[in-house]
Enzyme design. Structure first.
Site, PDB file in Angstrom:
ATOM      1  N   GLY A  12      -3.365  -5.546  -3.507  1.00  0.00           N
ATOM      2  CA  GLY A  12      -2.618  -6.784  -3.473  1.00  0.00           C
ATOM      3  C   GLY A  12      -3.261  -8.055  -3.562  1.00  0.00           C
ATOM      4  N   ALA A  13      -4.693  -8.182  -4.374  1.00  0.00           N
ATOM      5  CA  ALA A  13      -5.516  -9.290  -4.444  1.00  0.00           C
ATOM      6  C   ALA A  13      -5.500 -10.198  -5.549  1.00  0.00           C
ATOM      7  CB  ALA A  13      -6.852  -8.444  -4.629  1.00  0.00           C
ATOM      8  N   SER A  14      -4.073 -10.076  -5.997  1.00  0.00           N
ATOM      9  CA  SER A  14      -3.815 -11.038  -7.247  1.00  0.00           C
ATOM     10  C   SER A  14      -3.538 -12.473  -6.928  1.00  0.00           C
ATOM     11  CB  SER A  14      -3.018 -10.851  -8.324  1.00  0.00           C
ATOM     12  OG  SER A  14      -1.517 -10.398  -7.794  1.00  0.00           O
ATOM     13  N   ARG A  15      -3.132 -12.498  -5.627  1.00  0.00           N
ATOM     14  CA  ARG A  15      -2.475 -13.723  -4.906  1.00  0.00           C
ATOM     15  C   ARG A  15      -2.534 -13.965  -3.532  1.00  0.00           C
ATOM     16  NH1 ARG A  15       3.938 -13.034  -5.419  1.00  0.00           N
ATOM     17  NH2 ARG A  15       4.059 -10.864  -4.454  1.00  0.00           N
ATOM     18  N   VAL A  62       0.070   0.886  -4.640  1.00  0.00           N
ATOM     19  CA  VAL A  62      -0.581   1.390  -3.546  1.00  0.00           C
ATOM     20  C   VAL A  62       0.453   2.605  -2.977  1.00  0.00           C
ATOM     21  CG1 VAL A  62      -1.943  -0.224  -3.253  1.00  0.00           C
ATOM     22  CG2 VAL A  62       0.343  -0.268  -2.248  1.00  0.00           C
ATOM     23  N   ASN A  89      -3.772  -4.961   2.317  1.00  0.00           N
ATOM     24  CA  ASN A  89      -3.090  -6.251   2.281  1.00  0.00           C
ATOM     25  C   ASN A  89      -1.986  -5.991   1.433  1.00  0.00           C
ATOM     26  OD1 ASN A  89      -3.044  -9.523   2.162  1.00  0.00           O
ATOM     27  ND2 ASN A  89      -3.200  -8.791   0.088  1.00  0.00           N
ATOM     28  N   TYR A 160      10.264  -5.611   8.217  1.00  0.00           N
ATOM     29  CA  TYR A 160       8.772  -6.151   7.879  1.00  0.00           C
ATOM     30  C   TYR A 160       8.102  -5.953   9.586  1.00  0.00           C
ATOM     31  CZ  TYR A 160       4.601  -9.074   7.480  1.00  0.00           C
ATOM     32  OH  TYR A 160       3.539  -9.504   7.522  1.00  0.00           O
ATOM     33  N   LYS A 164       4.805  -3.305  10.406  1.00  0.00           N
ATOM     34  CA  LYS A 164       3.703  -3.699  10.816  1.00  0.00           C
ATOM     35  C   LYS A 164       3.433  -3.097  12.164  1.00  0.00           C
ATOM     36  CE  LYS A 164       2.522  -5.997   7.044  1.00  0.00           C
ATOM     37  NZ  LYS A 164       1.268  -5.487   6.530  1.00  0.00           N
TER      38      LYS A 164
END
Length: 254
Positions: A12-15, A62, A89, A160, A164
């Site tokens: 999830g590294a585009s933003r 993912v 992430n 959520y 976690k």
């Protein structure tokens, strides 16, 4: 292993925090896999900022084990060495808006399942895909992204927060199994960050409340959390595993 010798996968590294983390590893000299699911343009922007000689954008859902296996093969071929470090992430379809959150009378098991699949399930997929290479190296660094809402659910995002909390349990369990192979597993838990796509729906009044109640007197940024993620991959953290470090300016003191 020095950061400059590592190959780092950030999901999830585009933003948001993912992009900040990928860039932080790039600044430290690591080779970086910028994982994305939908936004290839933003992922490529992150690669361009790091440098195309040290970063590559690779698409993978993912939640899909086959996607992760293919990503690992592509990364190994591209960089000529196994992935050494994973930052779990990616966030699946979630917006931090307490006014619109589902409460007990409306939430369904499917909501929980979606978040569990996106956190625990996704982490399982990345670990299973990359473990062989780490075991061969006798080195690995796993950093899972959590939340301070596990310690203090001031906003009860039921699905959520629960996912976690489960990921924290997984972090500690995996640390026990993988330690003998030279692989550490830790968690970094931020609070509401200023400001990401996920927190864009959060009213400004909430940020004001956090700022007023945080000892450092401001809201933490994605870049500040990313620095701590990099620490957990660095030689300085070599004796630390199974831990959860809350990075929220002291709002939650665990």
């Amino acid at each position: 292993m020095e950061l400059k010798d590592q190959v780092v996968l950030v999901t999830g590294a585009s933003r948001g925090l993912g992009a900040a983390t990928a860039k932080a590893f790039g600044e430290a000299g690591a080779k970086v896999i910028v994982n994305y699911f939908q936004n290839s343009d933003k992922a490529q922007q992150v690669v361009n900022e790091i440098g195309s000689d040290r970063a590559i954008a690779l698409r993978a859902d993912v939640r899909n084990p086959d996607d992760l296996q293919l990503l690992v093969e592509q990364a190994n071929h591209h960089f000529g060495q196994p992935i050494t470090t994973i930052v779990n992430n990616a966030l699946i379809d979630f917006s931090f808006n307490g006014d619109d959150r589902k409460q007990l009378n409306a939430i369904e098991w499917q909501d929980y399942h979606k978040q569990l699949e996106g956190s625990v399930g996704a982490t399982l997929n990345t670990l299973q895909a990359a473990r062989e290479g780490m075991t061969q190296l006798q080195f690995g660094r796993i950093i899972n992204i959590g939340t301070n809402l596990v310690q203090n659910p001031v906003v009860p995002y039921h699905d959520y927060n629960t996912s976690k909390a489960a990921l924290l349990g997984m972090t500690r369990s995996m640390a026990k199994e993988l330690g003998p192979d030279g692989i550490t597993v830790n968690m970094v838990s931020g609070g509401l960050l200023l400001k990401t796509d996920a927190s864009a729906a959060t009213p400004d009044a909430v940020f004001d409340i956090i700022k007023a109640n945080t000892p450092i007197g401001r809201v933490v940024t994605p870049e500040e959390v990313a620095d701590v993620v990099v620490f957990f991959a660095s030689p300085s953290s070599r004796a630390v595993t199974g831990q959860n470090l809350v990075v929220d300016g002291g709002l939650v003191m665990d």
